[in-house]
Every structure is written in C-alpha cells, then in structure tokens.
Design an enzyme around this catalytic site. Sequence first.
Site, PDB file in Angstrom:
ATOM      1  N   ARG A  72       0.853  -1.193   0.000  1.00 22.18           N
ATOM      2  CA  ARG A  72       0.000   0.000   0.000  1.00 22.18           C
ATOM      3  C   ARG A  72       0.886   1.238   0.000  1.00 22.18           C
ATOM      4  O   ARG A  72       1.975   1.250   0.559  1.00 22.18           O
ATOM      5  CB  ARG A  72      -0.895   0.034   1.242  1.00 22.18           C
ATOM      6  CG  ARG A  72      -1.975  -1.010   1.273  1.00 22.18           C
ATOM      7  CD  ARG A  72      -3.012  -0.670   2.356  1.00 22.18           C
ATOM      8  NE  ARG A  72      -2.411  -0.214   3.592  1.00 22.18           N
ATOM      9  CZ  ARG A  72      -2.063  -0.988   4.600  1.00 22.18           C
ATOM     10  NH1 ARG A  72      -2.235  -2.289   4.507  1.00 22.18           N
ATOM     11  NH2 ARG A  72      -1.542  -0.490   5.696  1.00 22.18           N
ATOM     12  N   TYR A 223      -1.076  -3.774  -7.094  1.00 16.77           N
ATOM     13  CA  TYR A 223      -0.781  -4.621  -5.934  1.00 16.77           C
ATOM     14  C   TYR A 223      -1.814  -4.466  -4.817  1.00 16.77           C
ATOM     15  O   TYR A 223      -2.148  -3.349  -4.423  1.00 16.77           O
ATOM     16  CB  TYR A 223       0.598  -4.270  -5.372  1.00 16.77           C
ATOM     17  CG  TYR A 223       1.138  -5.321  -4.411  1.00 16.77           C
ATOM     18  CD1 TYR A 223       1.872  -6.398  -4.892  1.00 16.77           C
ATOM     19  CD2 TYR A 223       0.874  -5.276  -3.055  1.00 16.77           C
ATOM     20  CE1 TYR A 223       2.347  -7.388  -4.044  1.00 16.77           C
ATOM     21  CE2 TYR A 223       1.337  -6.254  -2.193  1.00 16.77           C
ATOM     22  CZ  TYR A 223       2.082  -7.306  -2.698  1.00 16.77           C
ATOM     23  OH  TYR A 223       2.536  -8.282  -1.848  1.00 16.77           O
ATOM     24  N   GLY A 225      -4.144  -3.948  -1.755  1.00 17.64           N
ATOM     25  CA  GLY A 225      -5.210  -3.002  -1.458  1.00 17.64           C
ATOM     26  C   GLY A 225      -5.246  -1.794  -2.360  1.00 17.64           C
ATOM     27  O   GLY A 225      -6.241  -1.066  -2.377  1.00 17.64           O
ATOM     28  N   LYS A 232      -9.589  -2.734   1.384  1.00 16.83           N
ATOM     29  CA  LYS A 232      -9.446  -1.574   2.271  1.00 16.83           C
ATOM     30  C   LYS A 232     -10.229  -0.362   1.759  1.00 16.83           C
ATOM     31  O   LYS A 232     -10.807   0.403   2.541  1.00 16.83           O
ATOM     32  CB  LYS A 232      -7.973  -1.201   2.429  1.00 16.83           C
ATOM     33  CG  LYS A 232      -7.056  -2.348   2.843  1.00 16.83           C
ATOM     34  CD  LYS A 232      -7.402  -2.935   4.193  1.00 16.83           C
ATOM     35  CE  LYS A 232      -6.329  -3.909   4.644  1.00 16.83           C
ATOM     36  NZ  LYS A 232      -6.665  -4.638   5.859  1.00 16.83           N
ATOM     37  N   HIS A 252     -11.453  -2.656  11.156  1.00 16.51           N
ATOM     38  CA  HIS A 252     -10.298  -3.491  10.797  1.00 16.51           C
ATOM     39  C   HIS A 252     -10.115  -4.529  11.902  1.00 16.51           C
ATOM     40  O   HIS A 252      -9.209  -4.438  12.719  1.00 16.51           O
ATOM     41  CB  HIS A 252      -9.071  -2.572  10.666  1.00 16.51           C
ATOM     42  CG  HIS A 252      -7.873  -3.239  10.089  1.00 16.51           C
ATOM     43  ND1 HIS A 252      -6.596  -2.816  10.371  1.00 16.51           N
ATOM     44  CD2 HIS A 252      -7.736  -4.282   9.240  1.00 16.51           C
ATOM     45  CE1 HIS A 252      -5.731  -3.572   9.726  1.00 16.51           C
ATOM     46  NE2 HIS A 252      -6.395  -4.468   9.040  1.00 16.51           N
ATOM     47  N   SER A 274      -0.752  -3.902  12.392  1.00 20.67           N
ATOM     48  CA  SER A 274      -0.015  -4.895  11.619  1.00 20.67           C
ATOM     49  C   SER A 274       1.124  -5.473  12.452  1.00 20.67           C
ATOM     50  O   SER A 274       1.665  -4.816  13.340  1.00 20.67           O
ATOM     51  CB  SER A 274       0.543  -4.267  10.341  1.00 20.67           C
ATOM     52  OG  SER A 274       1.416  -3.202  10.653  1.00 20.67           O
ATOM     53  N   ALA A 275       1.475  -6.721  12.162  1.00 19.24           N
ATOM     54  CA  ALA A 275       2.577  -7.450  12.829  1.00 19.24           C
ATOM     55  C   ALA A 275       2.285  -7.732  14.297  1.00 19.24           C
ATOM     56  O   ALA A 275       3.198  -7.899  15.095  1.00 19.24           O
ATOM     57  CB  ALA A 275       3.894  -6.692  12.698  1.00 19.24           C
ATOM     58  N   CYS A 276       1.007  -7.804  14.660  1.00 20.77           N
ATOM     59  CA  CYS A 276       0.636  -8.089  16.053  1.00 20.77           C
ATOM     60  C   CYS A 276      -0.152  -9.394  16.197  1.00 20.77           C
ATOM     61  O   CYS A 276      -0.774  -9.633  17.225  1.00 20.77           O
ATOM     62  CB  CYS A 276      -0.154  -6.924  16.638  1.00 20.77           C
ATOM     63  SG  CYS A 276       0.836  -5.442  16.892  1.00 20.77           S
ATOM     64  N   LYS A 278      -2.798 -10.776  14.225  1.00 20.92           N
ATOM     65  CA  LYS A 278      -4.248 -10.806  14.040  1.00 20.92           C
ATOM     66  C   LYS A 278      -4.702 -12.103  13.358  1.00 20.92           C
ATOM     67  O   LYS A 278      -5.622 -12.775  13.830  1.00 20.92           O
ATOM     68  CB  LYS A 278      -4.694  -9.587  13.223  1.00 20.92           C
ATOM     69  CG  LYS A 278      -6.192  -9.409  13.185  1.00 20.92           C
ATOM     70  CD  LYS A 278      -6.588  -8.029  12.755  1.00 20.92           C
ATOM     71  CE  LYS A 278      -6.086  -7.727  11.373  1.00 20.92           C
ATOM     72  NZ  LYS A 278      -7.024  -6.911  10.588  1.00 20.92           N
ATOM     73  N   ASP A 303      -9.730 -10.208   8.992  1.00 22.36           N
ATOM     74  CA  ASP A 303      -9.208  -8.867   8.696  1.00 22.36           C
ATOM     75  C   ASP A 303     -10.216  -7.741   8.854  1.00 22.36           C
ATOM     76  O   ASP A 303      -9.869  -6.677   9.342  1.00 22.36           O
ATOM     77  CB  ASP A 303      -8.649  -8.849   7.273  1.00 22.36           C
ATOM     78  CG  ASP A 303      -7.825  -7.609   6.972  1.00 22.36           C
ATOM     79  OD1 ASP A 303      -6.996  -7.235   7.821  1.00 22.36           O
ATOM     80  OD2 ASP A 303      -8.001  -7.017   5.892  1.00 22.36           O
ATOM     81  N   ASN A 393       6.486  -7.970   2.526  1.00 16.13           N
ATOM     82  CA  ASN A 393       5.033  -7.835   2.377  1.00 16.13           C
ATOM     83  C   ASN A 393       4.485  -8.805   1.337  1.00 16.13           C
ATOM     84  O   ASN A 393       3.454  -8.560   0.738  1.00 16.13           O
ATOM     85  CB  ASN A 393       4.657  -6.391   1.999  1.00 16.13           C
ATOM     86  CG  ASN A 393       3.167  -6.123   2.154  1.00 16.13           C
ATOM     87  OD1 ASN A 393       2.541  -6.540   3.122  1.00 16.13           O
ATOM     88  ND2 ASN A 393       2.583  -5.431   1.186  1.00 16.13           N
ATOM     89  N   ARG A 395       2.530 -11.995  -0.150  1.00 19.32           N
ATOM     90  CA  ARG A 395       1.162 -12.357   0.242  1.00 19.32           C
ATOM     91  C   ARG A 395       0.710 -13.695  -0.333  1.00 19.32           C
ATOM     92  O   ARG A 395       1.211 -14.167  -1.339  1.00 19.32           O
ATOM     93  CB  ARG A 395       0.191 -11.279  -0.271  1.00 19.32           C
ATOM     94  CG  ARG A 395       0.423  -9.893   0.312  1.00 19.32           C
ATOM     95  CD  ARG A 395      -0.173  -9.755   1.683  1.00 19.32           C
ATOM     96  NE  ARG A 395       0.100  -8.474   2.304  1.00 19.32           N
ATOM     97  CZ  ARG A 395      -0.640  -7.961   3.283  1.00 19.32           C
ATOM     98  NH1 ARG A 395      -1.693  -8.631   3.735  1.00 19.32           N
ATOM     99  NH2 ARG A 395      -0.328  -6.801   3.824  1.00 19.32           N
ATOM    100  N   ARG A 426       1.733  -4.179  20.027  1.00 14.23           N
ATOM    101  CA  ARG A 426       3.041  -4.770  20.322  1.00 14.23           C
ATOM    102  C   ARG A 426       3.779  -3.820  21.262  1.00 14.23           C
ATOM    103  O   ARG A 426       4.356  -2.821  20.848  1.00 14.23           O
ATOM    104  CB  ARG A 426       3.822  -4.980  19.021  1.00 14.23           C
ATOM    105  CG  ARG A 426       5.181  -5.647  19.207  1.00 14.23           C
ATOM    106  CD  ARG A 426       5.878  -5.821  17.873  1.00 14.23           C
ATOM    107  NE  ARG A 426       5.324  -6.916  17.095  1.00 14.23           N
ATOM    108  CZ  ARG A 426       5.772  -8.166  17.138  1.00 14.23           C
ATOM    109  NH1 ARG A 426       6.798  -8.476  17.919  1.00 14.23           N
ATOM    110  NH2 ARG A 426       5.218  -9.096  16.401  1.00 14.23           N
ATOM    111  N   GLY A 520      -0.691 -20.438  20.338  1.00 14.94           N
ATOM    112  CA  GLY A 520      -1.815 -21.211  20.861  1.00 14.94           C
ATOM    113  C   GLY A 520      -2.066 -20.993  22.340  1.00 14.94           C
ATOM    114  O   GLY A 520      -3.214 -21.116  22.807  1.00 14.94           O
ATOM    115  N   ASN A 522      -2.255 -18.353  23.811  1.00 13.48           N
ATOM    116  CA  ASN A 522      -3.149 -17.209  24.006  1.00 13.48           C
ATOM    117  C   ASN A 522      -4.569 -17.664  24.334  1.00 13.48           C
ATOM    118  O   ASN A 522      -5.389 -16.876  24.812  1.00 13.48           O
ATOM    119  CB  ASN A 522      -3.157 -16.327  22.761  1.00 13.48           C
ATOM    120  CG  ASN A 522      -1.816 -15.660  22.515  1.00 13.48           C
ATOM    121  OD1 ASN A 522      -0.989 -15.535  23.434  1.00 13.48           O
ATOM    122  ND2 ASN A 522      -1.568 -15.232  21.290  1.00 13.48           N
TER     123      ASN A 522
END
Length: 611
Positions: A72, A223, A225, A232, A252, A274-276, A278, A303, A393, A395, A426, A520, A522
């Site tokens: 993006r 590419y 989104g 998005k 989101h 992002s990077a947490c 989800k 998402d 990034n 996908r 994070r 797991g 969590n």
Amino acid sequence: MNRTTTHQGLATWVEEMIALCTPDAVHWCTGSQEEWNQLTQQLVDQGTFLRLNPDKRPNSFLARSAPSDVARVEDRTFLCVKRADEAGPTNNAVDPAKMRAILKEKFRGCMKGRTMYVIPFCMGPIDSPLAKIGVEISDSAYVAVNMRIMCHMGSHVLQRLEDEANGVINKQRDGHGYFIPCAHSVGAPLEPGQADTPWPCNDEKYICHFPDTREIWSYGSGYGGNALLGKKCLALRIASNIAREHQWMAEHMLITGLHAPDGSVTYVAAAFPSACGKTNMAMLVPPPHYANQGWRTSVVGDDIAWLWPHEDGKLHAINPETGFFGVAPGTSYDTNPIAMESMKENSIFTNVALTDDGDVWWEGMTKEAPAHLIDWTGQDWTPDCGRLSSHANSRFTAPAVQCPTIDPNWQNPDGVPIDAIIFGGRRATTMPLVFQAFNWGHGVYLGATMGSEMTAAAAGTIGKVRRDPMAMLPFCGYNMGAYFGHWLEMRRYLKHLPRFFHVNWFRKSPEGKFLWPGFGENMRVLEWIVRRCKGEAVGHETQIGWIPAFDDFTIEGLENFTENDFDRCMAYDRNEWKAELVSQAEFFIELYDHLPKELLFQRELLAARLV
C-alpha cells in the site's frame, strides 16, 4: 463486449469509462471456473503467473510484482473532500474537483492496448442488510482472479443488482439497486507492437476515495489493497462513511468463535495493528490441555468486520470478504497451521520464493531454508547470499471456504453476536498481558489510544509508540476524532453491550525476552475473557482496569510458568503509565478539534487513579 446490462446506471458508467480509457476489448467477469482457467492461463502465457507444481499446490500460481509496486502507498492515498477537516490530520485530504481533473487526465487512454475487465462484486453475504455491491473496472487480469477469491464476484452479483433496480427483489440491503463504482488502471497503455511487461504499473500512483459520491479511483498500482478495491478502499474507507450515517461500524477487525466444552460459543472481534498476530489469533489452535477438554476455535474473518445493532439488542458482525490476503513471511505450520492448510490449493502467491520442485517458500515457513530457490525478483538464491528470498510484504490469496476451521455461520446474513471486543498492540513494556475496561467509554478510550512500539525500548526509556486507534489509522474514511465520537454513540443503539479487553502478547523482560509464549497459549487469555463475558470469572480492580489473579488463570499444561512469571506479565509500573499518559496527550492534541470530550475525561480519570 461479451455482455450488456439492464442496469441503466451501470451501463452508462461503463460506456463512459470505455470512452475515457479506450481499451481494445471489454470483458464482463462471470466468476466461473471456466473464466478462472482462461484468465490464469492468460496470465501464465504473458509471464505474470508461474503455475506451481500441481501435485504439491494444485491450481495455484506465483506472481512477481515490479520492485516499485509491493505494498500500500499511504502517502498516495487520498480522501477527496471539500473541507480538509472532514478528513482530519491523519488522512491526506484533497479537493474533489482538483483530483477529478487530475484523474481524468491520467485515465484518458490508460487502457489502450489492453482489456477492460468489468468486475461485479459484493462485499458481505449477498442477502445481508449490510451487503455492498460494487463494480470494479480494471485492466489487470491479476486483479480479476484475486477478486474472485476475495469476495462474491461475477454474474450472480450482477443479476442481483439488476433485479434490485428492476423491482424484482424487495429491498433487503442499504444501497438497494445501487452500486459503488470502482475505477482501476495500472496506468500502462500499450502502443501497437509494443511489448508488454509481466507486471505493468506506473511510477505515479493515486488511490482516491470520494466519500460524498461513494466512488473509488485507483491509478498506477496493481498490488493488493491499491488494486483489489473491495478490500481496504470499499470495506473500510468508504464503508466507514456509510456506517457512520447508518448507525453501524466498519472495522479493521478479526472475528473468531471460541467454542467451550459445554457447547456454548463466544464470538469476539479483535483489532490489532499490523505485525501483532491478528491472523494467528483468528486461526488459533488451542494447546493440548484445552483441545483435550473440548475447546476449539472457528474463523468468521481474519481482517475486516462490519458490525451493527441487531434486533436482539446485541452487536452482530459479518465478514465482508470471502478470502484471506495474508502476509506470508513468518506463517508456518508452527505459527499458523490453519492458514497453511487454507492455502494448499486454488491459491495465488505474490512475491514469495519458488522452490526447485515448483512449490513456494518464504522466511519462517520451515526451520531450515532450502539449499536453492528462485527469489521474489527472479534471481537465484541460497541461504548465504545475504538477501531475503521473499519480500517482507509478500502475500497469499486463499479462499476462506478452504479454511479447516471456518465457522458454520461465516456466511450467515444475520452475522454472529459479538460478546467481546479486544484491542492490543506490540508493547515491550507498560501494557499487561490482559485487562478489562470498566465500561463502554473506557473501552473506546483503550481502542483510541492503542499502539505499537516502532522500535525496541532503549535502556532507561520507553520505545517510541505509534498510535493506531482501533488499528484504523490508515483506513478510517473520515476525521479520526469524529470516528471516536461515532464509537461512543453506538452504545445508544445496543441493549446488551459487549465487554472490552486489552491484550499484549509481546511484553519483554529487561533482558529482551518475551514473557509470554503466545500463539496457541493465548487461548488461556481468551478463556478468561470468555468466562468474564459469562460472569463466571473473577476480575480484580486496578488503576487501569479489571485483571485476573493468578488463581483465576489456567496454567495447567504450561511448562515452567510460575506465579512469578504471571506477575511479570501483569506488572503495573506507575512511572511507565505516567509516560504513557504524556504520549497519549500528544496524540490527542493532534485530533483536538474533533476529539470527544469524553475521551479527555477518561484520560483525566486514569491520571487521577495513577496518583
């Protein structure tokens, strides 16, 4: 042109876009398997797709984008509004008339030498009251085949739109008979005899949203989104404007079902930057201690969530998508076996590496890298070459119906009832493993101030925190301060409010080691959340919210985890929270003109409790 339409507004718009873009051909997408076979083979023939080994990855393909078109482009993403304060300081605002003049010139002749694909699509189950029908025109077959995975697409959507407009179907959805026009071009016209490239794109990019007229225009990028405009652009930026006007919410968020041994299901929606983790949480596999008792999870969405006040007085949610567009690096059978199973066939991989036997690979997929690969740029790669094999990034696009734990209600037009809303980021310090908000207003405050540390915490200081309210900073289609106000207002329309929680899987020791095993495990945190929602678990009041005590928390089966370890995960440090208050204030100042006073009061209450 292989089809026309009885929807007069759509026919007129398509004719106007043909005249503007001057494609060599027009193809109305049907969404059929025959069309998929035709377009994917066409993409293979032109070098955009590589067909993967059918024995290892049936009906799946690898694409490599241009190195300049890999993500993006937030600095080229615009909200086209008449007053800048409608967009707010967190968005790029531009005058609609000015942007229309720019886009008309960019799109003039932009599809010369190419085919225009007319892509009717629907976000959400087609019978849902929240379903939104859009039509994307694009000169990218890559976009057409990805849209087939990511949303309801094709002739049945066009037929529904026509039937609505012609009065054949009674009104079922907001927007009955209307569609959202989405114009996309890679911005690379071809002159007669000019050779094409495997990934055409333009160095100049515009991703533009017109909230007042419900339009999306995207130019220059093929590419993610930037090009799959149902994701998005429509499902968050445009939908958030529609939602504000019609008392619902476009968020989101993942949606997952937590199935207890007694057969009850607790649905939760969760927003993480992002990077947490989800997608990992959406597809969480309970550890053996829980699985043996009968706990399991199911996926509604990974998402995006559309939430509305249902007639039963609860907040209900649907996932407007039908596929996963997930980040590949770090995804493995160790971290997310459900995602790995979901992409075993009928999938598209973009900017990952190719193995010598015709499969895909990326960093973190296996503990040891293959001895040789072709990397995402098409070059030979070995583990000692000093480069990553896959773009950070990169996908995978995979059909949600292939997910082994897909929820039986994932396409229910009525959605699923949400009992808990979870926020998290994070954070190496400050934020405990889990705590519960005191009430709806406090919960909105937690979401409004959540964020992640951009850098690791330096000695004696707190790492720089990037605020990402409700994980919507890049995706909110209007002023973020007004967005907070909409969240606060939504409680007026609900009789049975969901509980709010904040989690942090990423807290570290002074030595830099993670205090919580995550993944797991969590499930142990989620079990406490489920029990709190049912009124079965104790919560202990602290300055920041309700927390579990060690005795309220299940650690059976968690090796080498003591009460002292739990206390470190849950530790409250007054000085860290004072610094947190200062950081929150800096963010609030930026939004002050539209910031609801209730959030300022929530911050004052927190400050008073910290004394």
